[in-house]
Each structure stands twice: as C-alpha cells, then as structure tokens.
Write a protein that holds these residues in place. Structure first.
Motif, PDB file in Angstrom:
ATOM      1  N   LEU A  46       0.848  -1.174   0.000  1.00 20.38           N
ATOM      2  CA  LEU A  46       0.000   0.000   0.000  1.00 20.38           C
ATOM      3  C   LEU A  46       0.894   1.238   0.000  1.00 20.38           C
ATOM      4  CD1 LEU A  46      -2.881   1.013   0.099  1.00 20.38           C
ATOM      5  CD2 LEU A  46      -2.796   0.856   2.580  1.00 20.38           C
ATOM      6  N   ARG A  47       1.176   1.737  -1.202  1.00 17.84           N
ATOM      7  CA  ARG A  47       2.161   2.808  -1.321  1.00 17.84           C
ATOM      8  C   ARG A  47       1.614   3.997  -2.096  1.00 17.84           C
ATOM      9  NH1 ARG A  47       6.551   2.942   1.695  1.00 17.84           N
ATOM     10  NH2 ARG A  47       8.116   3.208   0.081  1.00 17.84           N
ATOM     11  N   ARG A  48       0.289   4.172  -2.095  1.00 22.16           N
ATOM     12  CA  ARG A  48      -0.300   5.301  -2.806  1.00 22.16           C
ATOM     13  C   ARG A  48      -1.234   6.041  -1.868  1.00 22.16           C
ATOM     14  NH1 ARG A  48      -1.009   1.010  -6.747  1.00 22.16           N
ATOM     15  NH2 ARG A  48       0.362   1.313  -8.547  1.00 22.16           N
ATOM     16  N   LEU A  49      -1.159   7.358  -1.905  1.00 22.85           N
ATOM     17  CA  LEU A  49      -1.946   8.170  -0.990  1.00 22.85           C
ATOM     18  C   LEU A  49      -2.494   9.367  -1.754  1.00 22.85           C
ATOM     19  CD1 LEU A  49      -2.743   8.202   1.994  1.00 22.85           C
ATOM     20  CD2 LEU A  49      -0.634   9.446   2.488  1.00 22.85           C
ATOM     21  N   GLY A  50      -3.809   9.527  -1.719  1.00 19.14           N
ATOM     22  CA  GLY A  50      -4.446  10.635  -2.421  1.00 19.14           C
ATOM     23  C   GLY A  50      -5.364  11.427  -1.510  1.00 19.14           C
ATOM     24  N   PHE A  51      -5.577  12.702  -1.848  1.00 17.03           N
ATOM     25  CA  PHE A  51      -6.415  13.594  -1.056  1.00 17.03           C
ATOM     26  C   PHE A  51      -7.287  14.411  -2.001  1.00 17.03           C
ATOM     27  CE2 PHE A  51      -2.479  12.787   1.164  1.00 17.03           C
ATOM     28  CZ  PHE A  51      -2.888  12.489   2.459  1.00 17.03           C
ATOM     29  N   VAL A  52      -8.587  14.422  -1.742  1.00 17.21           N
ATOM     30  CA  VAL A  52      -9.528  15.205  -2.542  1.00 17.21           C
ATOM     31  C   VAL A  52     -10.226  16.194  -1.628  1.00 17.21           C
ATOM     32  CG1 VAL A  52     -11.544  15.139  -4.050  1.00 17.21           C
ATOM     33  CG2 VAL A  52      -9.871  13.282  -4.142  1.00 17.21           C
ATOM     34  N   TYR A  53     -10.155  17.473  -1.978  1.00 19.80           N
ATOM     35  CA  TYR A  53     -10.714  18.527  -1.134  1.00 19.80           C
ATOM     36  C   TYR A  53     -12.040  19.017  -1.683  1.00 19.80           C
ATOM     37  CZ  TYR A  53     -11.115  22.641   1.803  1.00 19.80           C
ATOM     38  OH  TYR A  53     -11.553  23.566   2.708  1.00 19.80           O
ATOM     39  N   MET A  54     -13.060  18.973  -0.831  1.00 16.47           N
ATOM     40  CA  MET A  54     -14.382  19.508  -1.128  1.00 16.47           C
ATOM     41  C   MET A  54     -14.519  20.847  -0.411  1.00 16.47           C
ATOM     42  SD  MET A  54     -18.080  17.831  -0.106  1.00 16.47           S
ATOM     43  CE  MET A  54     -17.891  18.215   1.650  1.00 16.47           C
ATOM     44  N   VAL A 298       1.587   9.975  -4.837  1.00 14.20           N
ATOM     45  CA  VAL A 298       0.995  10.962  -3.929  1.00 14.20           C
ATOM     46  C   VAL A 298       0.281  12.025  -4.772  1.00 14.20           C
ATOM     47  CG1 VAL A 298       1.410  12.634  -2.094  1.00 14.20           C
ATOM     48  CG2 VAL A 298       2.846  10.581  -2.249  1.00 14.20           C
ATOM     49  N   ILE A 299      -1.027  12.208  -4.526  1.00 19.85           N
ATOM     50  CA  ILE A 299      -1.828  13.133  -5.332  1.00 19.85           C
ATOM     51  C   ILE A 299      -2.727  13.965  -4.430  1.00 19.85           C
ATOM     52  CG2 ILE A 299      -3.616  13.315  -7.107  1.00 19.85           C
ATOM     53  CD1 ILE A 299      -2.616  10.727  -8.322  1.00 19.85           C
ATOM     54  N   THR A 300      -2.858  15.248  -4.749  1.00 20.51           N
ATOM     55  CA  THR A 300      -3.867  16.099  -4.129  1.00 20.51           C
ATOM     56  C   THR A 300      -4.731  16.707  -5.227  1.00 20.51           C
ATOM     57  OG1 THR A 300      -2.375  18.011  -4.110  1.00 20.51           O
ATOM     58  CG2 THR A 300      -2.464  16.660  -2.113  1.00 20.51           C
ATOM     59  N   PHE A 301      -6.010  16.889  -4.921  1.00 20.44           N
ATOM     60  CA  PHE A 301      -6.960  17.387  -5.921  1.00 20.44           C
ATOM     61  C   PHE A 301      -7.989  18.271  -5.225  1.00 20.44           C
ATOM     62  CE2 PHE A 301     -10.609  16.166  -8.979  1.00 20.44           C
ATOM     63  CZ  PHE A 301     -10.353  17.260  -9.790  1.00 20.44           C
ATOM     64  N   GLN A 302      -8.072  19.527  -5.658  1.00 19.42           N
ATOM     65  CA  GLN A 302      -9.003  20.504  -5.104  1.00 19.42           C
ATOM     66  C   GLN A 302     -10.199  20.626  -6.041  1.00 19.42           C
ATOM     67  OE1 GLN A 302      -7.816  24.686  -5.243  1.00 19.42           O
ATOM     68  NE2 GLN A 302      -8.054  24.820  -3.023  1.00 19.42           N
ATOM     69  N   SER A 364      -6.857  -4.987  -7.104  1.00 22.80           N
ATOM     70  CA  SER A 364      -7.207  -3.865  -7.971  1.00 22.80           C
ATOM     71  C   SER A 364      -6.359  -2.654  -7.610  1.00 22.80           C
ATOM     72  CB  SER A 364      -8.689  -3.502  -7.801  1.00 22.80           C
ATOM     73  OG  SER A 364      -8.913  -2.906  -6.530  1.00 22.80           O
ATOM     74  N   LEU A 365      -6.451  -1.635  -8.445  1.00 25.41           N
ATOM     75  CA  LEU A 365      -5.729  -0.391  -8.171  1.00 25.41           C
ATOM     76  C   LEU A 365      -6.216   0.223  -6.862  1.00 25.41           C
ATOM     77  CD1 LEU A 365      -3.530   1.270  -9.529  1.00 25.41           C
ATOM     78  CD2 LEU A 365      -5.311   2.527 -10.764  1.00 25.41           C
ATOM     79  N   LEU A 366      -7.504   0.090  -6.573  1.00 25.97           N
ATOM     80  CA  LEU A 366      -8.024   0.614  -5.315  1.00 25.97           C
ATOM     81  C   LEU A 366      -7.494  -0.168  -4.118  1.00 25.97           C
ATOM     82  CD1 LEU A 366      -9.831   2.650  -3.890  1.00 25.97           C
ATOM     83  CD2 LEU A 366     -11.778   1.118  -4.255  1.00 25.97           C
ATOM     84  N   ASP A 367      -7.277  -1.467  -4.291  1.00 23.22           N
ATOM     85  CA  ASP A 367      -6.720  -2.275  -3.206  1.00 23.22           C
ATOM     86  C   ASP A 367      -5.370  -1.754  -2.744  1.00 23.22           C
ATOM     87  OD1 ASP A 367      -8.742  -4.149  -2.835  1.00 23.22           O
ATOM     88  OD2 ASP A 367      -8.037  -5.391  -4.485  1.00 23.22           O
ATOM     89  N   HIS A 368      -4.634  -1.134  -3.654  1.00 27.11           N
ATOM     90  CA  HIS A 368      -3.279  -0.692  -3.347  1.00 27.11           C
ATOM     91  C   HIS A 368      -3.185   0.822  -3.192  1.00 27.11           C
ATOM     92  CE1 HIS A 368      -2.618  -4.609  -5.623  1.00 27.11           C
ATOM     93  NE2 HIS A 368      -2.314  -4.847  -4.359  1.00 27.11           N
ATOM     94  N   SER A 369      -4.318   1.450  -2.868  1.00 22.13           N
ATOM     95  CA  SER A 369      -4.361   2.905  -2.721  1.00 22.13           C
ATOM     96  C   SER A 369      -5.175   3.289  -1.493  1.00 22.13           C
ATOM     97  CB  SER A 369      -5.004   3.560  -3.956  1.00 22.13           C
ATOM     98  OG  SER A 369      -4.352   3.189  -5.152  1.00 22.13           O
ATOM     99  N   LEU A 370      -4.914   4.478  -0.993  1.00 19.80           N
ATOM    100  CA  LEU A 370      -5.721   5.086   0.065  1.00 19.80           C
ATOM    101  C   LEU A 370      -6.049   6.516  -0.356  1.00 19.80           C
ATOM    102  CD1 LEU A 370      -4.250   4.234   3.596  1.00 19.80           C
ATOM    103  CD2 LEU A 370      -6.537   3.721   2.746  1.00 19.80           C
ATOM    104  N   TYR A 371      -7.309   6.893  -0.230  1.00 20.88           N
ATOM    105  CA  TYR A 371      -7.726   8.258  -0.533  1.00 20.88           C
ATOM    106  C   TYR A 371      -8.508   8.833   0.635  1.00 20.88           C
ATOM    107  CZ  TYR A 371      -6.517   9.558  -5.332  1.00 20.88           C
ATOM    108  OH  TYR A 371      -5.834   9.964  -6.452  1.00 20.88           O
TER     109      TYR A 371
END
Length: 448
Positions: A46-54, A298-302, A364-371
């Motif tokens: 698990l080496r992926r980390l994403g952040f989505v800002y509302m 590592v991703i951030t999205f506003q 899956s790609l989601l299995d190896h990611s956290l958002y």
C-alpha cells in the motif's frame, strides 16, 4: 525501452520523440520486484496516498450516515453504494488550528493541521502538509514525487479572506512552511507532466502538435515490447494504452471546442471541458493513469476553491456555491447546497469505481491505494471547523475496514487521521501537527 533477460523492471517506459509512457504493473515485472515475496496484504503493497478537497463544508444532516455501517447511506453519500465496502465515513473530526473560522484557513489547514500566520503579504507561514511528508518518504521511487491538481484557475493574489493572503486558499500542498505548491487545472498540462519527456513545457507541447497522438511516438518501442510479453500482459498493456489514447482524445476535443466557444467563467481555465463534470472526470482519469503507471504515488486534488462562485446548472443549481453556504438556515438554500455536495461525492464515487475495476497484481488499483476525501469546514453557515465531512477509501492491501461509520463522541484532531494514513504507507512518525495518536478501528490489525 529498458528490459532484462529475466523480467521487466517496474520502471519500464515506452519511449519516443518527446514521450515517455510508463506501464502498468505486469506479470512480466513481478520477478524483478523486491516486494514480490511479500504477502498480498503486506502494508508495503500500500504505497499510494491521495487527497480530494471539497470546499465550503456541507449540510451535516444530509451527509452523516445513520448507523455504524454504510448499508443505509445518507442522501449526500448515496452514490457510494457500489463501492461502500471500500469506504469508511468518520464523524466528529476537527481542525482546531483552523480557527478563527475562515475559508482561507479551512483550505490550508486541511492537510497541514497547522495554524496559518495572519498576513496579507508574502511573509506567509503554515506547515508542511501530510501529502508532502509522504512524498518525501516514498516520492523518490517515481518520476513525479507528487502531483497537485485543481479544478480552478488560481489567478487570485493579495488578500482573499479576513486578512489572510490568497496563497492560503489557492494551495492545498506545502512542501515546507514557506513553500506552497501550485496546483494545475488544465488537463493538457497534467497530461504532458505524466507522459512528456525532456525539454521545456513549450517543447513538449510542440512535440505533441507534430504528431496525431502521444502514442504514435512510441509505436516502435511498443512493437518490441509486445514480443516479450505473454497474452495476459499484452491485453493489459493494450487496455491501458487505449485509456491513455481516449483521455488524450477527450483533452483534444475540449481544446477544439474552446476555440470557438464562449469565454469560460472566471473559475475555469480556457481550453478545458465546458462541463464541470466532464472536466472533473478527466482530472480523475488522469489520476488513475498516474497511479496505474506508477508515475506518482501521492496526489492532491481541489474540487473547487474556497469562496468559489461557480454555479452548477448541469445539476439544476444555477446559484453561486459560496453564497449558498451562507444560507441562514433557509431550507431551499440548504437543499441546493446539499445537491452540490452530493454531486461532488458522486464524481469521487465514480473515480473509486474505476480504481476498483482496474486490475493490479493480486487485486485492484483501489486495493493498493488510500484516498481521503473531505473538507476543512464543517457547517459553512457559521464557519466552524469541527464535525468535518470526512471519508477514507481504500482496499484490502492495507486491510482497510470499509462499509463503516466511525463516530467519535468527542472531537478528535484530523491530524490523528493524517498520522494513521502516513503509517499505512510506511511513514512512521510519533506525531503530526496537533495529533494525539492514531485512529483505532479503521484498519484491521496485521498479524506478525
């Protein structure tokens, strides 16, 4: 293209004039990977980390799930039904350092949990954000240490909100307390960052104009690669490159439509899809490609800036978003604000479905990611920073316990969640900002 006699290395690219197309994880790469011997649920996977800002909080009553699971979803979260087993909602997290309540501090404290220096000038000061802490630890393994994305053109400077410099609400990511990282809202420029190779941005754009498609530049390299792959890998590469081509086609179509179209609203850059939903889906698809190709982890999205005046006629809300959030408890205004909240969540839900449907390794790609999805503001009508709307989404590789609603009786620092997510991607810290520990129960314990 880089190959070995035994296996393809994970950092294999298809190269051509001005192009470097990364590849998804293939069976032919597994023997060369140091993590190949690890168990499927190993945290190292698990080496992926994403952040989505509302932006601008939500109507808490329509957001909050009723029970301890997501089997009965609230109206705002209804679109998560197909992926609810991968999602946890967390109630009663807070950002103490975002007070006094402002839009600027809602945005900048979301990933930093730090108190912004009250200034209108260039002597701004915040803190290193959680995404950049992760990027410093795991970003060196990918072409891009991190990717910062947004939906709005960040052209506002000076003082934006109650004496706070605009930099605080323009930027989610800060690589140091004095270094905000600008986000990119134009799909073409993001595409070039992911798949362009060498030279300036202008050089890469010129190379793209000289060919019908980026993939045209890597045809020879692709032919050589196919000869070394088994049937399953050939199919996997083909589907991935079809997606790359389709995303590129959609970007090109939006650019052509913009040439003769009306001027965009102030929040939308020229040359992007006229529809907010199409623009957002395109930006989410670019994130999926970046993760699948291991271009970044590592991703951030506003999804929009705080105080955004954007309207949403495509969902029947012609009102500007920001004024709706100061609704004065008018039921009609609250309902329209909640409709925007639900619309934003539905776009995130569609992205999660795409990740869940994309095979990778033993899952899956989601299995190896956290958002992490959420806002730095709770109730926007009073500008508070408690009871924040927060979702965590991820998969089995991190032993994520989905289909859950975690409800705290007393407010808990959002920094506790940041510390927990960092730990799950292998970044061990004793504390982050004002954290008081990790969040128990979000992940299953790992047996030693």
């Amino acid at each position: 293209m880089i190959v070995t006699k035994k296996a393809l290395p994970r950092r294999t690219f298809l190269r051509g004039l001005g192009a470097a197309v990364s590849l998804p994880l293939l069976d032919a790469m597994v023997p060369a990977m140091t993590a190949a011997a690890e168990t499927p649920a190993s945290p190292a996977k698990l080496r992926r980390l994403g952040f989505v800002y509302m932006p601008m909080g939500c109507d808490v009553a329509r957001w909050t799930p009723l029970g301890e699971t997501l089997d009965e979803l609230s109206p705002t979260l209804a679109s998560l039904k197909p992926v609810r087993r991968h999602v946890a909602a967390i109630t009663n997290l807070e950002l103490r350092n975002a007070y006094p309540g402002t839009h600027a501090t809602s945005n900048c404290a979301f990933l930093s949990a730090a108190r912004a220096k009250h200034t209108e000038s260039t002597d701004y000061y915040l803190g290193t954000t959680v995404d950049q802490v992760a990027a410093k630890a795991i970003g060196g393994e990918t072409p891009l240490p991190s990717l910062e994305m947004a939906m709005d053109l960040l052209s506002v400077v000076g003082q934006c909100d109650n004496g706070y410099a605009c930099v605080y609400q323009n930027n989610l990511s800060w690589s140091s307390p004095t270094t905000p990282l600008p986000a990119e809202a134009h799909p073409r420029i993001v595409f070039e960052r992911l798949f362009g190779e060498g030279g300036s941005a202008a050089d890469r754009r010129a190379a793209l104009r000289r060919r019908a498609s980026l993939l045209d530049a890597v045809t020879d390299d692709l032919a050589r690669l196919r000869g070394r792959l088994g049937p399953a890998d050939r199919d996997r590469v083909g589907r991935y490159l079809d997606t790359v081509r389709e995303v590129e086609r959609r970007i090109r179509r939006a650019e052509l439509a913009a040439k003769d179209g009306a001027l965009p609203d102030l929040d939308r850059p020229a040359g992007v899809p006229a529809s907010y939903a199409e623009h957002a889906r395109l930006m989410f698809d670019l994130q999926a490609l970046a993760l699948q190709g291991d271009v970044t982890r590592v991703i951030t999205f506003q999804l929009a800036r705080e105080t955004s005046g954007r309207t949403y006629p495509e969902i029947g809300v012609p009102d500007s978003h920001h004024p709706l959030t100061h609704h004065g408890n008018d039921p009609a205004k609250v309902a329209r604000m909640a409709k925007i909240n639900a619309f934003h969540v539905s776009l995130f839900a569609g992205f999660l479905e795409k990740l869940a449907a994309t095979p990778e390794g033993d899952g899956s790609l989601l299995d190896h990611s956290l958002y992490l999805y959420g806002s730095g503001m709770g109730n926007p009508n009073v500008h508070d920073h408690t009871n924040l709307p927060i979702l965590v989404a991820g998969g089995a590789a991190g032993r994520m316990r989905g289909n859950r609603h975690i409800r705290f009786e007393e407010p808990v620092p959002l920094a506790n969640l940041h510390l927990t997510l960092l730990d799950k991607v292998g970044v061990r810290l004793d504390a982050f900002a004002d954290s008081r520990g990790k969040i128990d129960g979000l992940f299953e314990p790992i047996s030693i």
